[in-house]
Design an enzyme around this catalytic site. Structure first.
Site, PDB file in Angstrom:
ATOM      1  N   CYS A  52       1.724  11.980 100.313  1.00 13.71           N
ATOM      2  CA  CYS A  52       3.141  12.504 100.431  1.00 13.71           C
ATOM      3  C   CYS A  52       4.087  10.999 100.069  1.00 13.71           C
ATOM      4  O   CYS A  52       4.841  10.987  99.011  1.00 13.71           O
ATOM      5  CB  CYS A  52       3.738  12.764 101.657  1.00 13.71           C
ATOM      6  SG  CYS A  52       5.169  13.156 101.858  1.00 13.71           S
ATOM      7  N   HIS A 102      10.767  10.522 104.046  1.00 12.47           N
ATOM      8  CA  HIS A 102       9.514  10.071 104.305  1.00 12.47           C
ATOM      9  C   HIS A 102       9.335   8.783 103.614  1.00 12.47           C
ATOM     10  O   HIS A 102       8.224   8.361 103.340  1.00 12.47           O
ATOM     11  CB  HIS A 102       8.505  11.134 103.982  1.00 12.47           C
ATOM     12  CG  HIS A 102       7.146  10.832 104.789  1.00 12.47           C
ATOM     13  ND1 HIS A 102       5.957  11.539 104.561  1.00 12.47           N
ATOM     14  CD2 HIS A 102       6.877  10.021 105.848  1.00 12.47           C
ATOM     15  CE1 HIS A 102       5.023  11.119 105.466  1.00 12.47           C
ATOM     16  NE2 HIS A 102       5.665  10.162 106.140  1.00 12.47           N
TER      17      HIS A 102
END
Length: 197
Positions: A52, A102
């Site tokens: 990610c 993130h």
């Protein structure tokens, strides 16, 4: 040269093989299919770090993870690096980011300071959460908001509002819309999204 508006939609852990418009006729994705018929569609994608955070950093900067420093999940990006938002701001674009970030290290629920936002001006972001029915976001002034309902629906409504407002402007715009799903948990989507076979 004409300026073009840019809408960049990316959903977490969503593989191309999980969309009808990329050839999987077992998937019902009419809105993606319609969008893909009106958009530029890519068929080859390679990631040297398919995790990610590194991928998000590379998408925004064009750098390999070793250069943007977010080598794995929960490591912060080097926010001093020029991003696509910085470049577009220099070229008179309105820039916005909605959804999952993130790239702000830990704790995952913290707000992201303005100097860490890689140049995005409009900001409706949660650093990282996967509680899609009880989510939140921080705005460009670091104000905290609870999201009522399913996170992706709410984020899409905010994106439509951004597009509507900016389409009335003389300036071109760029919006990054970053949904958390289909990243697990998988069984939390509202019933109207679940197809029974």
């Amino acid at each position: 040269m004409d300026d073009y508006n840019i809408l960049f939609i990316f959903s977490d852990q969503h593989r191309a093989c999980d969309l009808n418009c990329y050839g999987n006729n077992q998937i019902i994705s009419p809105n993606f299919d319609k969008l893909s018929n009106q958009s530029l569609q890519f068929y080859n994608c390679i990631s040297n770090t398919p995790v990610c955070v590194p991928v998000r950093g590379s998408i925004l900067t064009g750098y390999h993870p070793n250069n943007h420093k977010a080598l794995t999940n929960d490591l912060p990006i080097d926010y001093k690096i020029k991003s696509i938002a910085n470049i577009l701001n220099e070229n008179n674009y309105n820039t916005g980011y909605i959804g999952k970030w993130h790239l702000g290290s830990i704790p995952r629920n913290r707000f992201i300071d303005k100097h860490e936002r890689m140049g995005f001006k409009e900001w409706k972001v949660a650093n990282c959460t996967h509680d899609y029915n009880h989510s939140h976001y921080f705005d460009e002034n670091n104000r905290y908001y609870r999201i009522n309902g399913y996170e992706s629906d709410f984020q899409t409504d905010m994106a439509l509002d951004f597009i509507g407002r900016n389409n009335r402007s003389e300036k071109p715009w760029t919006l990054y819309l970053s949904w958390g799903p289909p990243h697990n948990p998988y069984q939390t989507a509202p019933k109207n999204y679940k197809q029974i076979y």
